[in-house]
Design an enzyme around this catalytic site. Structure first.
Site, PDB file in Angstrom:
ATOM      1  NE  ARG A 284     -16.735   5.320  31.025  1.00 10.59           N
ATOM      2  CZ  ARG A 284     -15.980   4.696  30.129  1.00 10.59           C
ATOM      3  NH1 ARG A 284     -16.489   4.374  28.940  1.00 10.59           N
ATOM      4  NH2 ARG A 284     -14.722   4.385  30.412  1.00 10.59           N
TER       5      ARG A 284
ATOM      6  CE  LYS B 154      -4.924   7.737  25.638  1.00 15.00           C
ATOM      7  NZ  LYS B 154      -6.018   7.529  26.615  1.00 15.00           N
TER       8      LYS B 154
ATOM      9  CB  SER C 195      -9.760   3.595  18.854  1.00 11.46           C
ATOM     10  OG  SER C 195     -10.397   2.684  19.737  1.00 11.46           O
TER      11      SER C 195
ATOM     12  CG  HIS D 239      -9.740   6.349  29.729  1.00 12.78           C
ATOM     13  ND1 HIS D 239      -8.817   5.446  29.264  1.00 12.78           N
ATOM     14  CD2 HIS D 239     -10.860   6.123  28.987  1.00 12.78           C
ATOM     15  CE1 HIS D 239      -9.347   4.703  28.309  1.00 12.78           C
ATOM     16  NE2 HIS D 239     -10.581   5.101  28.115  1.00 12.78           N
TER      17      HIS D 239
ATOM     18  NE  ARG E 196     -14.904   7.581  27.702  1.00 15.77           N
ATOM     19  CZ  ARG E 196     -16.142   7.627  27.217  1.00 15.77           C
ATOM     20  NH1 ARG E 196     -16.796   8.772  27.192  1.00 15.77           N
ATOM     21  NH2 ARG E 196     -16.735   6.548  26.758  1.00 15.77           N
TER      22      ARG E 196
ATOM     23  CD  GLN F 112      -6.969   2.708  22.668  1.00 15.46           C
ATOM     24  OE1 GLN F 112      -7.740   2.485  21.743  1.00 15.46           O
ATOM     25  NE2 GLN F 112      -7.357   3.162  23.840  1.00 15.46           N
TER      26      GLN F 112
END
Length: 398
Positions: free
Chosen positions: A164, A250, A105, A274, A277, A127
């Protein structure tokens, strides 16, 4: 030893403070996308073949020019190093020992330089998120290249961060410092709290050179301001020009975006919502796999993530034409539960499950699994399984 992904999840819930566990475990709004990821995989069932004489199937595969023992890649999980004092280094070491790749990440606790020194960088992907200040992005790309990493995964499905609800309830959505509630949750997890206070990383190391804050929470606030929500295909064209290694996009779901990715010169895509999310109510990557395989027409490696919990799930994706599967939460749970050993147990669980599924399907290797295609599968949801047209695996055993 962790027996299953759900074992790892429950162990992680017992280990982590609630605000951190829910950050990993939760999704956007009603979590409809998160739930659909599981449901779409469950709706596709197998049609086994008997008397095929397959006792030890070969699971080896090549993903993005890299040979792997089986078609699993560890997906990027932001702040993964907070889950265990062993950090992301433990994750990549477990993956490397198993012969599979890891995508680090951008927001990892340990830096790309430290990670790349821990394992062969040929087994690493990085990423990338794109910042408003393109100088930061350009410098990050150079650091990744200098570390020996040659596969870049650009995440494109996060122009905004939706609600979220678990994070909001835990006071972790727009946090600037730990509250009394957070400390209370930490005090009932004394093992994690002690270890993190004395040995854990406290910053997202990839961001340290850019003056984004001297604390983890200051960095988090800066990220929300500085990530560019306006990125478009011209920005990806610029990345393609600057980055000389393999490029993966992605967050793709629509087949037209797959076509444009191929035309741009990308080597791969990740079909992903994702992890549920982002857009609540989105289709899963698995649901869109067949259409995107057809759109790619052999021009791209296609990875898929979202809801994969068993080796049999990998078999379903491979039968529908995927190049491989990514998992994020499963390894995160394993890391939180038992560090590097927990990650290794989760990887082995997927590998064993894939091998047993292939044996019961009569698929001698990954090529046979792909060739068998829809002959192995039945979609009980009413939607059609439409993998790449191929000959029936059954002919092989006549």
């Amino acid at each position: 030893m962790l027996i299953s992904v759900e074992d790892a999840r429950l162990a992680a819930r017992r280990t982590l403070p609630r605000w951190l566990f829910d950050y990993v475990d939760g999704g956007a709004y009603s979590e409809a996308s998160l739930k659909n990821n599981f449901a779409s995989l469950s709706a596709v069932r197998f049609i086994p073949a008997i008397l095929c004489g397959v006792s030890a199937p070969d699971t080896a595969v090549k993903i993005l020019e890299t040979h792997q023992t089986f078609p699993l890649v560890l997906a990027p999980v932001g702040m993964g190093g907070l889950l265990s004092v062993e950090g992301e280094v433990a994750v990549v070491r477990a993956a490397a020992a198993a012969g599979i790749q890891t995508c680090l990440s951008h927001f990892s606790i340990q830096s790309i330089e430290d990670i790349a020194r821990a394992v062969d960088p040929a087994l690493l992907m990085f990423q990338l998120y794109i910042f408003r200040d393109r100088a930061i992005t350009r410098d990050t790309l150079q650091r990744v290249w200098n570390a020996g990493v040659r596969t870049l995964v650009v995440t494109v499905d996060t122009p905004v961060t939706p609600m979220r609800e678990r994070d909001a309830r835990n006071g972790f959505r727009s946090i600037s410092k730990l509250s009394f509630r957070h400390f209370t949750q930490m005090m009932i997890r004394p093992g994690w709290t002690w270890n993190m206070a004395h040995k854990g990383g406290r910053l997202m190391a990839n961001l340290e050179p850019y003056g984004m804050g001297k604390t983890f929470f200051a960095q988090s606030a800066t990220i929300s301001r500085e990530l560019d929500p306006t990125i478009n295909w011209l920005d990806l064209k610029w990345i393609r020009e600057v980055w000389k290694g393999r490029l993966v996009i992605k967050g793709v779901l629509h087949p037209e975006d797959t076509r444009r990715s191929a035309e741009l010169g990308a080597e791969g895509i990740v079909l992903s919502n994702h992890g549920g999310r982002q857009l609540d109510g989105a289709v899963s990557g698995f649901e869109m796999l067949s259409e995107n395989v057809q759109a790619a027409n052999g021009r791209l490696d296609i990875l898929v993530d979202g809801g994969f919990r068993y080796g049999s799930d990998i078999a379903k994706a491979m039968a529908l034409g995927a190049s491989g599967v990514m998992i994020g939460r499963p390894w995160a749970f394993g890391l939180a539960a038992e560090g590097q050993k927990g990650v290794a147990d989760v990887i082995d669980y997927f590998h064993q499950g894939l091998r047993s599924t292939m044996t019961l399907l009569g698929a001698r290797d990954i090529a046979a699994l792909r060739e068998g295609g829809k002959d192995f599968l039945r979609d009980v949801s009413g939607a059609a399984c439409e993998p790449v047209p191929s000959s029936s695996i059954m002919k092989e055993h006549v």
